[in-house]
Design a protein around this motif. Structure first.
Motif, PDB file in Angstrom:
ATOM      1  N   GLU A 274       0.830  -1.203   0.000  1.00 26.90           N
ATOM      2  CA  GLU A 274       0.000   0.000   0.000  1.00 26.90           C
ATOM      3  C   GLU A 274       0.868   1.259   0.000  1.00 26.90           C
ATOM      4  O   GLU A 274       0.585   2.218  -0.727  1.00 26.90           O
ATOM      5  N   GLU A 275       1.920   1.262   0.806  1.00 26.68           N
ATOM      6  CA  GLU A 275       2.813   2.421   0.836  1.00 26.68           C
ATOM      7  C   GLU A 275       3.625   2.523  -0.448  1.00 26.68           C
ATOM      8  O   GLU A 275       3.849   3.623  -0.974  1.00 26.68           O
ATOM      9  N   LEU A 276       4.041   1.402  -1.000  1.00 26.41           N
ATOM     10  CA  LEU A 276       4.767   1.417  -2.267  1.00 26.41           C
ATOM     11  C   LEU A 276       3.881   1.950  -3.390  1.00 26.41           C
ATOM     12  O   LEU A 276       4.338   2.686  -4.265  1.00 26.41           O
ATOM     13  N   ALA A 277       2.610   1.586  -3.363  1.00 21.96           N
ATOM     14  CA  ALA A 277       1.676   2.084  -4.378  1.00 21.96           C
ATOM     15  C   ALA A 277       1.438   3.579  -4.207  1.00 21.96           C
ATOM     16  O   ALA A 277       1.342   4.317  -5.195  1.00 21.96           O
ATOM     17  N   ARG A 278       1.323   4.037  -2.961  1.00 19.29           N
ATOM     18  CA  ARG A 278       1.167   5.473  -2.721  1.00 19.29           C
ATOM     19  C   ARG A 278       2.406   6.233  -3.193  1.00 19.29           C
ATOM     20  O   ARG A 278       2.314   7.270  -3.865  1.00 19.29           O
ATOM     21  N   TYR A 279       3.563   5.698  -2.886  1.00 21.49           N
ATOM     22  CA  TYR A 279       4.829   6.373  -3.152  1.00 21.49           C
ATOM     23  C   TYR A 279       5.122   6.480  -4.644  1.00 21.49           C
ATOM     24  O   TYR A 279       5.562   7.520  -5.128  1.00 21.49           O
ATOM     25  N   GLU A 280       4.850   5.409  -5.382  1.00 19.63           N
ATOM     26  CA  GLU A 280       5.135   5.409  -6.829  1.00 19.63           C
ATOM     27  C   GLU A 280       4.115   4.526  -7.529  1.00 19.63           C
ATOM     28  O   GLU A 280       4.380   3.382  -7.887  1.00 19.63           O
ATOM     29  N   GLY A 281       2.911   5.058  -7.694  1.00 16.43           N
ATOM     30  CA  GLY A 281       1.811   4.283  -8.264  1.00 16.43           C
ATOM     31  C   GLY A 281       1.931   4.112  -9.764  1.00 16.43           C
ATOM     32  O   GLY A 281       2.736   4.777 -10.426  1.00 16.43           O
ATOM     33  N   PRO A 282       1.122   3.227 -10.330  1.00 17.40           N
ATOM     34  CA  PRO A 282       1.230   2.903 -11.755  1.00 17.40           C
ATOM     35  C   PRO A 282       0.593   3.918 -12.689  1.00 17.40           C
ATOM     36  O   PRO A 282       0.937   3.969 -13.871  1.00 17.40           O
ATOM     37  N   ALA A 283      -0.339   4.716 -12.187  1.00 19.50           N
ATOM     38  CA  ALA A 283      -1.084   5.640 -13.050  1.00 19.50           C
ATOM     39  C   ALA A 283      -0.961   7.056 -12.499  1.00 19.50           C
ATOM     40  O   ALA A 283      -1.572   7.373 -11.464  1.00 19.50           O
ATOM     41  N   PRO A 284      -0.202   7.932 -13.152  1.00 16.67           N
ATOM     42  CA  PRO A 284      -0.103   9.310 -12.668  1.00 16.67           C
ATOM     43  C   PRO A 284      -1.445  10.041 -12.695  1.00 16.67           C
ATOM     44  O   PRO A 284      -1.697  10.902 -11.854  1.00 16.67           O
ATOM     45  N   LEU A 285      -2.284   9.693 -13.670  1.00 17.12           N
ATOM     46  CA  LEU A 285      -3.551  10.395 -13.872  1.00 17.12           C
ATOM     47  C   LEU A 285      -4.713   9.410 -13.896  1.00 17.12           C
ATOM     48  O   LEU A 285      -4.592   8.306 -14.447  1.00 17.12           O
ATOM     49  N   ALA A 286      -5.833   9.812 -13.334  1.00 12.36           N
ATOM     50  CA  ALA A 286      -7.071   9.062 -13.528  1.00 12.36           C
ATOM     51  C   ALA A 286      -7.555   9.275 -14.960  1.00 12.36           C
ATOM     52  O   ALA A 286      -7.111  10.199 -15.655  1.00 12.36           O
ATOM     53  N   ILE A 287      -8.450   8.427 -15.402  1.00 10.27           N
ATOM     54  CA  ILE A 287      -9.013   8.597 -16.740  1.00 10.27           C
ATOM     55  C   ILE A 287      -9.668   9.974 -16.841  1.00 10.27           C
ATOM     56  O   ILE A 287     -10.287  10.454 -15.889  1.00 10.27           O
ATOM     57  N   ARG A 288      -9.515  10.618 -18.001  1.00 11.35           N
ATOM     58  CA  ARG A 288     -10.031  11.990 -18.170  1.00 11.35           C
ATOM     59  C   ARG A 288     -11.539  12.050 -17.949  1.00 11.35           C
ATOM     60  O   ARG A 288     -12.250  11.099 -18.184  1.00 11.35           O
ATOM     61  N   ARG A 289     -11.982  13.205 -17.484  1.00 13.20           N
ATOM     62  CA  ARG A 289     -13.388  13.426 -17.185  1.00 13.20           C
ATOM     63  C   ARG A 289     -13.874  14.717 -17.826  1.00 13.20           C
ATOM     64  O   ARG A 289     -13.080  15.618 -18.105  1.00 13.20           O
ATOM     65  N   PHE A 290     -15.217  14.794 -18.019  1.00 15.34           N
ATOM     66  CA  PHE A 290     -15.824  15.948 -18.679  1.00 15.34           C
ATOM     67  C   PHE A 290     -16.992  16.458 -17.828  1.00 15.34           C
ATOM     68  O   PHE A 290     -17.967  15.724 -17.622  1.00 15.34           O
ATOM     69  N   PRO A 291     -16.909  17.684 -17.324  1.00 11.78           N
ATOM     70  CA  PRO A 291     -18.013  18.207 -16.508  1.00 11.78           C
ATOM     71  C   PRO A 291     -19.312  18.302 -17.321  1.00 11.78           C
ATOM     72  O   PRO A 291     -19.309  18.764 -18.462  1.00 11.78           O
ATOM     73  N   THR A 292     -20.404  17.860 -16.716  1.00  8.80           N
ATOM     74  CA  THR A 292     -21.705  17.976 -17.378  1.00  8.80           C
ATOM     75  C   THR A 292     -22.332  19.345 -17.150  1.00  8.80           C
ATOM     76  O   THR A 292     -23.372  19.662 -17.716  1.00  8.80           O
ATOM     77  N   GLU A 293     -21.700  20.134 -16.293  1.00 10.53           N
ATOM     78  CA  GLU A 293     -22.099  21.520 -16.048  1.00 10.53           C
ATOM     79  C   GLU A 293     -20.855  22.266 -15.576  1.00 10.53           C
ATOM     80  O   GLU A 293     -19.841  21.651 -15.243  1.00 10.53           O
ATOM     81  N   ASP A 294     -20.912  23.571 -15.575  1.00  7.24           N
ATOM     82  CA  ASP A 294     -19.787  24.333 -15.028  1.00  7.24           C
ATOM     83  C   ASP A 294     -19.582  23.931 -13.567  1.00  7.24           C
ATOM     84  O   ASP A 294     -20.539  23.873 -12.784  1.00  7.24           O
ATOM     85  N   ILE A 295     -18.327  23.635 -13.200  1.00  4.11           N
ATOM     86  CA  ILE A 295     -18.046  23.253 -11.817  1.00  4.11           C
ATOM     87  C   ILE A 295     -16.880  24.085 -11.292  1.00  4.11           C
ATOM     88  O   ILE A 295     -16.060  24.583 -12.062  1.00  4.11           O
ATOM     89  N   THR A 296     -16.817  24.208  -9.991  1.00  2.10           N
ATOM     90  CA  THR A 296     -15.734  24.958  -9.350  1.00  2.10           C
ATOM     91  C   THR A 296     -14.899  24.001  -8.515  1.00  2.10           C
ATOM     92  O   THR A 296     -15.433  23.286  -7.653  1.00  2.10           O
ATOM     93  N   ILE A 297     -13.589  23.988  -8.779  1.00  2.00           N
ATOM     94  CA  ILE A 297     -12.643  23.161  -8.033  1.00  2.00           C
ATOM     95  C   ILE A 297     -11.559  24.080  -7.494  1.00  2.00           C
ATOM     96  O   ILE A 297     -10.893  24.783  -8.261  1.00  2.00           O
ATOM     97  N   ALA A 298     -11.395  24.101  -6.176  1.00  2.83           N
ATOM     98  CA  ALA A 298     -10.374  24.942  -5.534  1.00  2.83           C
ATOM     99  C   ALA A 298     -10.472  26.391  -6.004  1.00  2.83           C
ATOM    100  O   ALA A 298      -9.464  27.050  -6.254  1.00  2.83           O
ATOM    101  N   GLY A 299     -11.696  26.876  -6.162  1.00  2.02           N
ATOM    102  CA  GLY A 299     -11.911  28.258  -6.539  1.00  2.02           C
ATOM    103  C   GLY A 299     -11.797  28.552  -8.018  1.00  2.02           C
ATOM    104  O   GLY A 299     -11.987  29.694  -8.441  1.00  2.02           O
ATOM    105  N   VAL A 300     -11.511  27.523  -8.822  1.00  4.47           N
ATOM    106  CA  VAL A 300     -11.372  27.695 -10.266  1.00  4.47           C
ATOM    107  C   VAL A 300     -12.601  27.106 -10.951  1.00  4.47           C
ATOM    108  O   VAL A 300     -12.973  25.954 -10.692  1.00  4.47           O
ATOM    109  N   THR A 301     -13.225  27.887 -11.822  1.00  7.85           N
ATOM    110  CA  THR A 301     -14.391  27.402 -12.556  1.00  7.85           C
ATOM    111  C   THR A 301     -13.947  26.716 -13.838  1.00  7.85           C
ATOM    112  O   THR A 301     -13.229  27.295 -14.653  1.00  7.85           O
TER     113      THR A 301
END
Length: 403
Positions: A274-301
């Motif tokens: 579990e720690e090895l996977a956290r430290y250097e996991g196999p996938a840097p990015l999750a599969i891409r996603r597309f907002p179905t409406e305008d969304i705000t993440i960390a203050g960014v729309t």
């Protein structure tokens, strides 16, 4: 923001900078099209479970990053679906990857690991990606699916062409897709005429039974969904686990004290994974996603339809969630790490990937009483989609093995 070069060479330092200064920023995707990158743990975890972030490419606006391009017969898979289709198809295969089924596979996985280590021969040097980390998962997943041995040979070449395109061979990725489509078309025909006790035969029976009304109920698969599901199980079940095993071995080579600790007490290997996977996991990015409406993440729309990339690698080294995140700490509380995702799209094969990695490490540390890095230096795959090694040269000693 064009970060591709830096992310390939120094990913974790780039992620650290982005978490501090631009936790949601607009970047250029691998194909030159724009996307939004999210790097802080709380934001990434929340976004992974947010139903407003769709995997269905029909929600994407023109001109944004869409990820890997596949023909319809391979594209109708779980990585492009939302509920209810995602729920329907995932339910069909979840039993094959549950903890109970995985426990039944542990003995065959260990036997496969031992055969591969036997083939290394006496003390010497070897590339543990080519000799161990890569063949183990392909053998396991192909056995589970029921793919004959003589039809497994080209798969790594195809996946490499898709994940790490070669600029000198611009048609290689398209040629790999054509080859894989032909492979799965022939494979399905073969399994229909020669059904066996394997996962693909079971899925074909559900598909064909639902078509003629004899079985299947509401669990119906279109022919494209069936083909795409077979592709995804083989592709993801193989590639992610190769990287998980290879990265874990590489990390332990860089931390000999932790390697010695696991040799002394193999019962701690599952927690270490579990720690090895956290430290250097196999996938840097999750599969891409597309907002179905305008969304705000960390203050960014982020406008509806634009591409959102959630950095699992950055989230897993966020000091707000994991103190001293760049330190490998096998005693760390790793609960909540995102190496295998989160939410309804959590990695379907996670129990199997964990079991393979635990067994691969246990067998290697037991069978090779000394293990250290050798020349040349390990080579990382030049990819933003996958974090893994193409080569891992080691020097090993099997002198204590019975012959």
């Amino acid at each position: 923001m064009d970060l591709q070069g830096e992310l390939l060479t120094h990913p974790h330092s780039v992620y650290e900078r982005l978490r501090d200064t631009a936790p949601v920023c607009r970047i250029t995707g691998t194909d030159g099209t724009p996307a939004w990158l999210v790097t802080r743990y709380d934001d990434v975890r929340a976004a992974l479970a947010d139903p407003r972030l769709s995997l269905d490419k029909s929600h994407a606006t023109e001109g944004g990053y869409r990820g890997m391009s596949l023909p319809p017969a391979l594209d109708a898979n779980l990585l492009n679906m939302d509920p209810p289709d995602h729920t329907r198809i995932r339910r069909l295969v979840s039993r094959a990857f549950n903890s109970r089924r995985t426990e039944q596979l542990r003995a065959p996985i260990r036997a496969t690991a031992d055969r591969l280590l036997d083939a290394l021969g006496p003390a010497g040097t070897a590339d543990l990606v080519a000799a161990y980390a890569a063949p183990l998962p392909i053998i396991v997943i192909c056995d589970l699916l029921g793919i004959p041995e003589d039809r497994r040979l080209d798969f790594r070449t195809w996946t490499d062409a898709l994940i790490t395109p070669d600029p000198s061979r611009p048609r290689a990725a398209k040629e790999a897709v054509v080859a894989m489509l032909g492979f799965f078309t022939e494979l399905m025909a073969h399994k229909r005429s020669h059904p066996a006790d394997d996962l693909l035969s079971d899925l074909i029976a559900v598909r064909d039974g639902a078509e003629d009304g004899s079985e299947g109920g509401d669990d119906r698969l279109s022919e494209d969904e069936l083909m795409s599901l077979a592709f995804l199980i083989l592709f993801a079940g193989y590639e992610n686990t190769v990287q998980l095993i290879g990265n874990a071995i590489h990390t332990l080579l860089e931390h000999p004290e932790e390697q010695a600790r696991l040799r002394k007490d193999p019962s701690t290997i599952p927690a270490a994974v579990e720690e090895l996977a956290r430290y250097e996991g196999p996938a840097p990015l999750a599969i891409r996603r597309f907002p179905t409406e305008d969304i705000t993440i960390a203050g960014v729309t982020v406008p509806a339809g634009e591409t959102v990339l959630l950095s699992l690698a950055a989230a897993n080294r966020d000091p707000a969630r994991f103190p001293r995140p760049d330190l490998l700490d096998l005693d760390r509380d790793t609960s909540g790490h995102l190496a295998l995702g989160h939410g309804i799209h959590y990695c379907l094969g996670a129990p199997l990937a964990r079991a393979e990695t635990e067994i691969a490490l246990a067998a290697l540390l037991e069978r090779c009483p000394t293990l250290e890095a050798a020349s040349p230096a390990p080579r990382w795959r030049p990819s933003l989609r996958a974090r893994g090694l193409t080569e891992l040269p080691v020097r090993y000693d099997t002198a204590r093995l019975p012959h």
